[in-house]
Design an enzyme around this catalytic site. Sequence first.
Site, PDB file in Angstrom:
ATOM      1  N   TYR A 139       0.978  -1.092  -0.044  1.00 46.36           N
ATOM      2  CA  TYR A 139      -0.544  -0.054  -0.206  1.00 46.36           C
ATOM      3  C   TYR A 139       1.105   1.401   0.266  1.00 46.36           C
ATOM      4  O   TYR A 139       0.592   2.293  -0.533  1.00 46.36           O
ATOM      5  CB  TYR A 139      -0.451  -0.131   1.379  1.00 46.36           C
ATOM      6  CG  TYR A 139      -2.098  -0.673   1.263  1.00 46.36           C
ATOM      7  CD1 TYR A 139      -2.057  -2.670   1.198  1.00 46.36           C
ATOM      8  CD2 TYR A 139      -3.427  -0.102   0.766  1.00 46.36           C
ATOM      9  CE1 TYR A 139      -3.108  -2.998   0.614  1.00 46.36           C
ATOM     10  CE2 TYR A 139      -4.500  -1.147   1.267  1.00 46.36           C
ATOM     11  CZ  TYR A 139      -4.831  -2.175   0.609  1.00 46.36           C
ATOM     12  OH  TYR A 139      -5.643  -3.910   0.605  1.00 46.36           O
ATOM     13  N   LYS A 191       4.133 -15.360   4.287  1.00 47.45           N
ATOM     14  CA  LYS A 191       4.300 -16.272   3.351  1.00 47.45           C
ATOM     15  C   LYS A 191       5.475 -16.740   3.356  1.00 47.45           C
ATOM     16  O   LYS A 191       6.657 -16.048   2.197  1.00 47.45           O
ATOM     17  CB  LYS A 191       3.600 -15.361   1.431  1.00 47.45           C
ATOM     18  CG  LYS A 191       3.127 -16.277   0.885  1.00 47.45           C
ATOM     19  CD  LYS A 191       2.529 -17.371   0.955  1.00 47.45           C
ATOM     20  CE  LYS A 191       2.937 -18.296  -0.109  1.00 47.45           C
ATOM     21  NZ  LYS A 191       1.931 -19.805  -0.180  1.00 47.45           N
ATOM     22  N   ASP A 224      -2.057 -18.223   2.638  1.00 49.72           N
ATOM     23  CA  ASP A 224      -3.427 -18.989   1.999  1.00 49.72           C
ATOM     24  C   ASP A 224      -3.931 -19.866   3.101  1.00 49.72           C
ATOM     25  O   ASP A 224      -5.109 -20.678   2.922  1.00 49.72           O
ATOM     26  CB  ASP A 224      -2.301 -19.898   0.825  1.00 49.72           C
ATOM     27  CG  ASP A 224      -1.222 -20.909   0.637  1.00 49.72           C
ATOM     28  OD1 ASP A 224      -0.172 -20.798   2.119  1.00 49.72           O
ATOM     29  OD2 ASP A 224      -0.538 -21.005   0.301  1.00 49.72           O
ATOM     30  N   ASP A 248      -5.960  -6.680   4.415  1.00 55.60           N
ATOM     31  CA  ASP A 248      -6.645  -6.595   3.455  1.00 55.60           C
ATOM     32  C   ASP A 248      -7.945  -7.881   3.429  1.00 55.60           C
ATOM     33  O   ASP A 248      -9.111  -7.925   2.833  1.00 55.60           O
ATOM     34  CB  ASP A 248      -6.916  -6.204   2.654  1.00 55.60           C
ATOM     35  CG  ASP A 248      -7.657  -5.556   1.618  1.00 55.60           C
ATOM     36  OD1 ASP A 248      -8.596  -4.399   1.615  1.00 55.60           O
ATOM     37  OD2 ASP A 248      -8.096  -5.479   0.502  1.00 55.60           O
ATOM     38  N   ASP A 252     -11.528  -9.399   4.744  1.00 52.68           N
ATOM     39  CA  ASP A 252     -13.336  -9.598   4.006  1.00 52.68           C
ATOM     40  C   ASP A 252     -13.401 -10.795   4.276  1.00 52.68           C
ATOM     41  O   ASP A 252     -14.777 -10.875   4.007  1.00 52.68           O
ATOM     42  CB  ASP A 252     -12.524  -9.015   2.032  1.00 52.68           C
ATOM     43  CG  ASP A 252     -13.055  -7.720   1.608  1.00 52.68           C
ATOM     44  OD1 ASP A 252     -13.034  -6.800   2.970  1.00 52.68           O
ATOM     45  OD2 ASP A 252     -13.600  -7.905   0.981  1.00 52.68           O
TER      46      ASP A 252
END
Length: 356
Positions: A139, A191, A224, A248, A252
Amino acid sequence: MTARTYRIAVIPGDGTGPEVIREGRKVLEVVAGQSGFSLAWQEYDLGGERFLKTGEALPPSVLQELRGVDAIYLGAIGHPGVKPGILEQGILLKLRFELDQYINLRPVKLYPGVWTPLRDKGPEQIDFVVVRENTEGLYAGVGGFLRKGTSQEVALQTSVNTRHGVERCIQFAFDYTRRRAKANKLTLCGKTNVLTFAHDLWQRVFDDVAKNYADIHTDYTHVDACCMWMVKNPEWFDVIVTDNMFGDIITDLGAMIQGGMGIAAGGNLNPEGVSMFEPIGGSAPKYTGQNVINPLAAICAGGLLLECIGQPEPARRVEQAVMQVTQQLKSLAAGKMGYSTSEVGDLVVKALNGSE
Ligand code: IPM
Ligand code: MG
């Protein structure tokens, strides 16, 4: 003794933002009255309409004023007449960056009576918090084009991870986990098997900071796999700390398992400065002005705001009231609640008055 007055900047914003913020203010006024403090609201008309009229997203004078308030209460930013990205970057992200709101705090909690797509899970199993880094990573806006528009075009978007930024986020997450005192467990979501530079830094900082928190259990998951566990075993999580982009995405997913955008709220925190609270659902243009959108997410964001300005007990009462109301609604989805936006606000007020 005179009652404490908090100065709250309100940015109702676009679409359904003003409708849900109206209900949030109604609820916060009632709880403030019950608790003996007051709220001085200062409204700002930032958003798509103003941008289309004046070409300005966030005038410097407004930013300057916002630096001086106790908290910011934001409805939604996003307008169908403005190219995607302009308002998000010009208002929402700009405020996060300028006010150095380095934590994005997102509770994922299934309230009683709320439908979740996870068939075998209930409120006992879905109750965790995501601590998302909020000022760096992908970002940060670092990157650029080379040979733009040609067949040899190159586009770079760099993830910025500073030790300072990573450390303060992880430090906050450990403190928050301790304060929450639920399972005393903090999971780092990254990750490390692929992002061998950026998330190597995250892992090392996490391990370093953990040494000062012997009482907190630590865990690690790849992002993941995190998505998989959030669906399969959400009860494994207490607090998750992660970078901006992954945060982010997983929030959701979190919003969906807690019942959807009608209930999901978040805080953009600068623990040493001005923080900003918002329902995370966006401006929902197709429901604008119909009095059908669910205001509970905005009301929950108001609860987070109260906690942040140092009113944890009133914040808890707002949450309790919301938990009564979720059991009365047919659904949390816009237009399907069995009540209008303003009626849902009234139900929360009624629950608050009943609990006095
Ligand atoms: C969020 C939103 C924002 C983000 C958008 C609107 C820029 O998705 O707050 O999660 O990506 O941070
Ligand atoms: Mg998001």
